[in-house]
Design a protein around this motif. Structure first.
Motif, PDB file in Angstrom:
ATOM      1  N   HIS A 112       0.785  -1.229   0.000  1.00  0.00           N
ATOM      2  CA  HIS A 112       0.000   0.000   0.000  1.00  0.00           C
ATOM      3  C   HIS A 112       0.820   1.285   0.000  1.00  0.00           C
ATOM      4  O   HIS A 112       0.316   2.337  -0.383  1.00  0.00           O
ATOM      5  CB  HIS A 112      -0.957   0.000   1.199  1.00  0.00           C
ATOM      6  N   ASN A 113       2.066   1.206   0.419  1.00  0.00           N
ATOM      7  CA  ASN A 113       2.867   2.429   0.529  1.00  0.00           C
ATOM      8  C   ASN A 113       3.902   2.597  -0.572  1.00  0.00           C
ATOM      9  O   ASN A 113       4.758   3.479  -0.490  1.00  0.00           O
ATOM     10  CB  ASN A 113       3.552   2.471   1.900  1.00  0.00           C
ATOM     11  N   HIS A 151      -9.747   0.445   0.319  1.00  0.00           N
ATOM     12  CA  HIS A 151      -8.699   1.315   0.861  1.00  0.00           C
ATOM     13  C   HIS A 151      -8.780   2.733   0.297  1.00  0.00           C
ATOM     14  O   HIS A 151      -8.145   3.643   0.839  1.00  0.00           O
ATOM     15  CB  HIS A 151      -7.320   0.720   0.574  1.00  0.00           C
ATOM     16  N   GLY A 207     -10.219   5.120   2.925  1.00  0.00           N
ATOM     17  CA  GLY A 207      -9.409   5.574   4.043  1.00  0.00           C
ATOM     18  C   GLY A 207      -9.993   5.101   5.361  1.00  0.00           C
ATOM     19  O   GLY A 207     -10.762   4.140   5.410  1.00  0.00           O
ATOM     20  N   TYR A 208      -9.648   5.788   6.443  1.00  0.00           N
ATOM     21  CA  TYR A 208     -10.135   5.362   7.758  1.00  0.00           C
ATOM     22  C   TYR A 208     -11.641   5.614   7.859  1.00  0.00           C
ATOM     23  O   TYR A 208     -12.129   6.725   7.632  1.00  0.00           O
ATOM     24  CB  TYR A 208      -9.414   6.116   8.871  1.00  0.00           C
ATOM     25  N   THR A 217      -5.354   7.404   2.892  1.00  0.00           N
ATOM     26  CA  THR A 217      -4.145   7.827   3.598  1.00  0.00           C
ATOM     27  C   THR A 217      -2.880   7.124   3.108  1.00  0.00           C
ATOM     28  O   THR A 217      -1.794   7.393   3.617  1.00  0.00           O
ATOM     29  CB  THR A 217      -4.297   7.555   5.104  1.00  0.00           C
ATOM     30  N   THR A 218      -2.993   6.217   2.137  1.00  0.00           N
ATOM     31  CA  THR A 218      -1.823   5.529   1.591  1.00  0.00           C
ATOM     32  C   THR A 218      -1.720   5.836   0.097  1.00  0.00           C
ATOM     33  O   THR A 218      -2.714   6.168  -0.543  1.00  0.00           O
ATOM     34  CB  THR A 218      -1.941   4.003   1.770  1.00  0.00           C
ATOM     35  N   ARG A 262      -2.362  -1.855  12.136  1.00  0.00           N
ATOM     36  CA  ARG A 262      -1.948  -0.706  11.327  1.00  0.00           C
ATOM     37  C   ARG A 262      -2.788   0.517  11.684  1.00  0.00           C
ATOM     38  O   ARG A 262      -4.004   0.404  11.876  1.00  0.00           O
ATOM     39  CB  ARG A 262      -2.099  -1.040   9.834  1.00  0.00           C
ATOM     40  N   TYR A 287      -3.964   2.889   9.993  1.00  0.00           N
ATOM     41  CA  TYR A 287      -5.008   3.280   9.056  1.00  0.00           C
ATOM     42  C   TYR A 287      -6.095   2.222   8.912  1.00  0.00           C
ATOM     43  O   TYR A 287      -6.992   2.360   8.081  1.00  0.00           O
ATOM     44  CB  TYR A 287      -4.407   3.630   7.683  1.00  0.00           C
ATOM     45  N   ASP A 288      -6.035   1.152   9.731  1.00  0.00           N
ATOM     46  CA  ASP A 288      -7.060   0.117   9.687  1.00  0.00           C
ATOM     47  C   ASP A 288      -8.190   0.454  10.653  1.00  0.00           C
ATOM     48  O   ASP A 288      -7.956   0.777  11.818  1.00  0.00           O
ATOM     49  CB  ASP A 288      -6.472  -1.247  10.039  1.00  0.00           C
ATOM     50  N   SER A 289      -9.403   0.344  10.183  1.00  0.00           N
ATOM     51  CA  SER A 289     -10.571   0.616  11.012  1.00  0.00           C
ATOM     52  C   SER A 289     -10.830  -0.545  11.962  1.00  0.00           C
ATOM     53  O   SER A 289     -10.562  -1.699  11.628  1.00  0.00           O
ATOM     54  CB  SER A 289     -11.796   0.815  10.117  1.00  0.00           C
TER      55      SER A 289
END
Length: 279
Positions: free
Chosen positions: A74-75, A108, A111-112, A126-127, A253, A255-257
């Motif tokens: 993802h990054n 993804h 985002g969050y 966010t990634t 992580r 950014y994971d909900s």
């Protein structure tokens, strides 16, 4: 129908191509590798998908764009580097006369978020992966509006398979089991996500792109949140694996909900239209 599938030799592509061929459609499989199938109706284009010349072949009824580099990373900056290539490729397809475009998106890109995700859920990725997917979605919708073409944005959630292909957590667990490892380093496992078996994911994707009643953002999902730990524990039992999860070895992580899932209302409508049952 004649359907062009990019990334046809990829993790999702192989399963979707098989589903389309089984249902009697003709498939132009565009990818770096050759796709092999026992079914008729398959034509391979091998090479850089972004360099495909639409003028050299009949215009497909549907363009299903699955090709994406580094999808599980993802990054990676490659997501941003390739964004303009995806945009130009889709624009060239529309210029050539394609009037039905389907693109594989991702949860993804939202985002969050906590709770259910539907077609109206705001996106704040966010990634680099999420940012690129979301930007391509916005650009593709505008392109299809300009060329009066149908757009289906297939927002994928979590795929599950036991064949070891790909780079998902399930694939990594399969490979660790094959290597006779005793433990798999894991997070808390408490986050809840929307999981869909690989075969169902590919089937639902094929059914979605071969109908033109339901369009826009369509979640390819189960519609139910299940904790990651519970789902994997069930996965281990179903596959008779000996490996065990080592909880807490990795942090969750940021950014994971803690809990998200997809609204499957549109998908259920599609399955009903196609005469297919849904769980």
């Amino acid at each position: 129908m004649r359907i062009m599938v990019t990334g046809a030799d990829g993790y999702i592509g192989q399963g979707v191509v098989d589903q389309l061929l089984q249902r009697g459609h003709d498939v132009i499989a565009a990818s770096f590798g050759v796709v092999v199938s026992p079914h008729s109706g398959l034509v391979n284009y091998t090479g850089d998908v972004f360099e495909y010349c639409f003028d050299d072949a009949p215009v497909p009824d549907v363009l299903l764009h699955l090709a994406w580099r580094d999808g599980f990373k993802h990054n990676e900056v490659s997501h941003l580097e390739d964004l303009s290539k995806h945009y130009v490729f889709i624009r060239r397809a529309l210029e050539a006369g394609v009037r039905h475009v389907a693109v594989m998106g991702s949860m993804h890109e939202v985002g969050y978020h906590e709770g259910v995700i539907d077609s109206r859920t705001p996106c704040n990725p966010t990634t680099p992966y999420g940012v690129a997917k979301n930007a391509l979605r916005q650009l593709t919708f505008e392109l299809c509006r300009k060329y009066d073409a149908k757009i289906q944005w297939l927002r994928g959630f979590y795929l599950v398979s036991s064949d070891g292909r790909g780079e998902s957590i399930f694939s990594k667990i399969v490979r660790a089991e094959r290597e006779n490892k005793q433990e798999f380093p894991f997070t808390s496992g408490r986050c809840k996500y929307d999981f869909l078996p690989y075969d169902k994911f590919c089937e639902y994707t094929a059914l979605t792109v071969t109908q033109d009643t339901v369009d826009g953002i369509i979640n390819i999902c189960s519609g139910m949140p299940v904790s990651l730990g519970d789902y994997i524990e069930k996965f281990l039992i179903e596959n008779n694996f000996n490996i065990r999860l080592a909880y807490g070895k990795y942090p969750d992580r940021p950014y994971d909900s803690p809990c998200l899932w997809g609204d499957d209302t549109k998908l259920k409508t599609i399955l009903d239209l196609c005469g297919e049952g849904h769980e």
